[in-house]
Design a protein around this motif. Structure first.
Motif, short mmCIF file in Angstrom:
data_model
loop_
_atom_site.label_atom_id
_atom_site.label_comp_id
_atom_site.label_asym_id
_atom_site.label_seq_id
_atom_site.Cartn_x
_atom_site.Cartn_y
_atom_site.Cartn_z
N LEU A 51 0.97 -1.42 0.07
CA LEU A 51 -0.07 -0.09 0.12
C LEU A 51 1.10 1.27 0.17
N LEU B 174 -0.15 0.34 -5.99
CA LEU B 174 -0.67 -0.80 -5.24
C LEU B 174 0.50 -1.96 -5.82
N LEU C 151 -7.06 2.17 -3.94
CA LEU C 151 -6.02 1.57 -2.75
C LEU C 151 -4.67 2.39 -2.70
N TRP D 25 -11.29 4.60 2.51
CA TRP D 25 -10.07 3.92 2.20
C TRP D 25 -9.92 2.66 3.04
N ARG D 26 -9.80 2.89 4.38
CA ARG D 26 -9.61 1.58 5.11
C ARG D 26 -10.67 0.47 4.86
N VAL E 54 -9.86 -1.10 1.83
CA VAL E 54 -8.64 -2.04 1.96
C VAL E 54 -9.18 -3.58 2.46
N LEU F 235 1.12 -7.01 4.58
CA LEU F 235 0.79 -5.74 4.21
C LEU F 235 1.99 -4.79 4.16
#
Length: 222
Positions: free
Chosen positions: A118, A122, A151, A164-165, A168, A186
């Protein structure tokens, strides 16, 4: 006894270029950006590593690499990467891999592992029982754009951090189910913007890229 190779590892990102040398305590970095060409990258790295001696170079490149060759210009940097000779520029043996691949190699603990980076864009890669599987999942169409558009850093700016969270979590869960993975890592600079990691995931570290760059020269990864 064979002397250990001193490896200069270069992790090229959309915001910074980070460099590491075998045996050094800390990495060094210099800003990158949308005008960064291959030639400018080499010049910047040489400028901040004048006091380092090395035998070989590993480069993590934020774009498509096939059989050790860059085959597409980067989305978030300048042009001129495809035919550039890094071996001639550094006057050392050079190995180039996708930056997510380098992180994945450094993060690998066994089984089937998915790495999701991230960052500005991506990055994605898998390692399956010790075999590298480069991926470009960020380019897949998703909703009205691509997965990377949502992302990557631009997605945070357009959607806000909370949305966004959530996205994800949604996308990583779909990846995990689709690829039947044992382990999900991640990485990337935006991991710290997550309130909590998605279920079944662990956070990578910048040092994993450097470990991966060094492992590239080991026989099992060559």
């Amino acid at each position: 006894m064979k002397a250990r190779l001193r490896i200069l590892v270069i992790d090229v990102g959309g915001t910074n270029i980070k460099v590491y040398l075998t045996g050094q305590q800390a990495a060094r970095k210099v800003p990158s950006g949308p005008r960064l060409t291959a030639r400018k990258m080499v010049a910047a790295v040489k400028a901040i590593t004048k006091d380092w001696a090395y035998d070989a170079v590993s480069i993590g490149y934020p774009g498509v690499v096939r059989r050790g060759r860059i085959t597409a210009e980067p989305a978030n940097l300048g042009k001129g990467w495809i035919k550039f000779s890094f071996r001639d520029a550094f006057r050392r043996p050079v190995k180039v891999v996708n930056d997510a691949v380098m992180q994945a190699i450094g993060s690998y603990r066994g089984g089937t592992m998915l790495f999701v980076g991230l960052g500005t864009g991506l990055g994605t890669a898998m390692v399956v029982n010790g075999h590298i599987v480069p991926l470009e999942l960020g380019h897949f169409p998703y909703r009205k754009r691509t997965i990377e558009a949502y992302l990557g850093t631009a997605g945070i700016a357009t959607m806000g951090r909370s949305r966004w969270r959530r996205l994800v979590n949604e996308v990583v869960s779909e990846f995990t189910a689709a690829f039947l993975v044992d382990d999900v890592v991640l990485g990337g600079g935006n991991v710290k913007k997550l309130a909590r990691l998605p279920k079944g995931c662990r956070a990578g570290a910048n040092t994993n890229a450097f470990a991966g760059g060094c492992r590239l020269w080991e026989s099992e990864w060559s």
